[in-house]
Write an enzyme that holds these catalytic residues in place. Structure first.
Site, short mmCIF file in Angstrom:
data_model
loop_
_atom_site.label_atom_id
_atom_site.label_comp_id
_atom_site.label_asym_id
_atom_site.label_seq_id
_atom_site.Cartn_x
_atom_site.Cartn_y
_atom_site.Cartn_z
N GLU A 1 30.93 39.63 43.37
CA GLU A 1 29.57 40.13 43.65
C GLU A 1 28.98 39.87 45.12
O GLU A 1 28.07 40.42 45.43
CB GLU A 1 28.84 39.30 42.47
CG GLU A 1 28.01 40.32 41.55
CD GLU A 1 27.10 39.61 40.43
OE1 GLU A 1 27.37 40.28 39.41
OE2 GLU A 1 26.30 38.86 40.47
N HIS B 1 54.91 35.42 33.06
CA HIS B 1 55.72 36.10 32.27
C HIS B 1 54.81 37.47 32.08
O HIS B 1 55.11 38.24 30.98
CB HIS B 1 56.06 35.46 31.25
CG HIS B 1 56.99 34.52 31.16
ND1 HIS B 1 58.18 34.42 31.20
CD2 HIS B 1 56.71 33.24 32.01
CE1 HIS B 1 59.11 33.23 31.50
NE2 HIS B 1 57.95 32.57 32.24
N LYS C 1 22.94 49.78 34.70
CA LYS C 1 21.87 49.45 33.90
C LYS C 1 20.91 50.47 33.73
O LYS C 1 20.33 50.77 32.74
CB LYS C 1 20.72 48.18 34.35
CG LYS C 1 21.58 46.85 34.49
CD LYS C 1 20.74 45.71 34.94
CE LYS C 1 21.46 44.50 35.18
NZ LYS C 1 20.50 43.46 35.81
#
Ligand code: PA5
Length: 440
Positions: free
Chosen positions: A282, A303, A417
């Site tokens: 961010e 793995h 948003k």
């Protein structure tokens, strides 16, 4: 106090010390901007001297509130998202036991997703239990935690009554603005303030992180003490780890290494990786620039992601966090039949095997063209986690300035948003609703 250590020798196959040192004046400038507030985003530098300016009286008050919640709750739900949850989760998991138990009540998290089943199952789990709520939102208006809080507040009030519920809810939010501040004032909740000048992802050492960590039974004074040591040494120039990390990762980025993978060999650090991803993602992912932060938990991910890291596109580098000292000893037993062929390890500590997995992986990855930075944490203890948090925060600010972005805003987070509100027909979004419906 032991200190965390950074070692960069295993990047020198890709960038030279000269390449790294070439960024020294940019890094020094970055640090100076953090200290004197002359860089981009200077309104959000409250975290820079936060550890050394945290009053003892605040820590005592947080410890008292934590004790009240511990004494009265079997579970405490921390409601928040992004910077309002990841730091607490990272430290609580790092200090808790492998079964997710803490020294205090069970710490649960909500508001970091809007999974309907998640919320249903959380509510079912809390039915009939003594539980408390810490609701954290700097803006006080974030939808995800607001939904979780509305649900859990209603449940708690039904279970214990409104007055009693009011004593089991603590809100951490802006001093004056936002719906959560208004609601807390109306309901008379105990509150703590997130200062205007501390952004969410830099807030773990404020009440945002400190209260959940204290409720879990951990020593927030030791956490702050560790951060203070790192603050003092970083700002005075006595410890150049943050500068070195910022310079090295930017030198690697300029050489074409676009992805940084934070690696741990201790499953308790999984959420530390999540916190770090948010801090760097961010802060730096802007203006179409920035290292992509990823994280793996080894051996588990050897793995699954191991093949890609060893042999995939050569655009990655790794930063390995190694924990020097374990809290417990487990010895591998001898078995007379030795059908599994493991007797060559009999009598060795599990950690010795883990450390060889770590060293073997590092050598293989470096040979495979993956530069490795190495950070040694003396132990998973509060003071060292405090050091590590401040180290990564300071390095992040410096690194963002070297990259040439504002490390302290997050304009891109608003885009989803706006669409979500338009799609949900939130009042005030009529124009956006009409526009988005036209697109569908
Ligand atoms: O780092 C940030 O600023 C964000 O991740 C915020 O913490 C997150 O969006 C939550 O915001 P708020 O605390 O206002 O609910």
């Amino acid at each position: 106090m032991d200190k965390i250590q950074i070692n960069i020798k295993d990047v020198l196959n890709t960038v030279s010390m000269t390449d790294i040192e070439a960024l020294k004046s940019e890094a020094d400038n970055g640090l100076a901007k953090l200290v004197d507030g002359t860089g981009l985003g200077s309104d959000f530098l409250g975290w820079v001297k936060l550890p050394t300016s945290t009053p003892e009286i605040l820590l005592d008050d947080i410890n008292n509130t934590a004790k009240h919640l511990r004494d009265n709750c079997d579970a405490v739900v921390c409601i928040g998202i992004g910077g309002s949850y990841l730091g607490a989760k990272a430290v609580v998991e790092a200090l808790g036991n492998a079964m997710g138990e803490t020294k205090g009540p069970r710490i649960l998290f909500a508001g970091q997703n809007i999974g309907e089943d998640y919320l249903y199952e959380l509510q079912e789990y809390l039915k009939g239990k003594r539980f408390g709520i810490i609701v954290i939102s700097k803006s006080g208006t974030t939808t995800e935690p607001a939904i979780a809080f509305r649900l859990l507040k209603e449940q708690l009030e039904k279970q214990v009554g409104r007055d009693e519920a009011g004593k089991l809810i603590v809100a951490i939010t802006d001093a004056r603005k936002g719906a959560l501040r208004t609601l807390s004032t109306t309901e008379g909740y105990k509150t703590y303030v997130i200062e205007d000048n501390v952004g969410g992802r830099f807030s773990v050492l404020t009440p945002v992180g400190l209260l959940p960590i204290a409720v879990a039974g951990y020593d927030i004074k030791a956490l702050i003490k560790g951060a203070c040591a790192m603050e003092d040494d970083t700002l005075s120039g006595k410890d150049n780890s943050a500068l070195l990390y910022a310079m090295t990762r930017n030198a690697l980025y300029r050489s074409g290494k676009k992805i940084e993978i934070l690696v741990n060999y201790n499953p308790k650090l999984h959420f530390f990786g999540e916190w770090w991803k948010q801090l760097y993602g961010e802060s730096e992912g802007k203006d179409h620039k920035g290292i992509f932060p990823a994280a793996v938990d080894n051996s588990t991910d050897l793995h699954s992601m191991g093949q890609w890291i060893q042999d995939g596109e050569r655009t990655i580098f790794e930063t390995v966090i190694s924990v020097a000292r374990q809290q417990h000893q487990v010895l591998i037993p001898k078995d007379d039949a030795n059908l599994d062929g493991l007797n060559y390890l009999a009598g060795k500590r599990v950690d010795e095997v883990n450390k060889m997995a770590e060293l073997g992986t590092r050598l293989a990855h470096v040979d495979g063209g993956v530069p490795n930075l190495h950070i040694t944490l003396p132990a998973l203890e509060e003071q060292y986690l405090g050091q590590l948090i401040y180290f990564f925060e300071a390095a992040c600010g410096i690194s963002g300035y070297i990259l040439g972005v504002n490390p302290f805003n997050q304009p891109g987070v608003e885009d989803y948003k706006r669409n979500m509100f338009a799609l949900l027909e939130k009042p005030g979004y009529e124009t956006e609703t009409a526009a988005i419906k036209n697109r569908l």
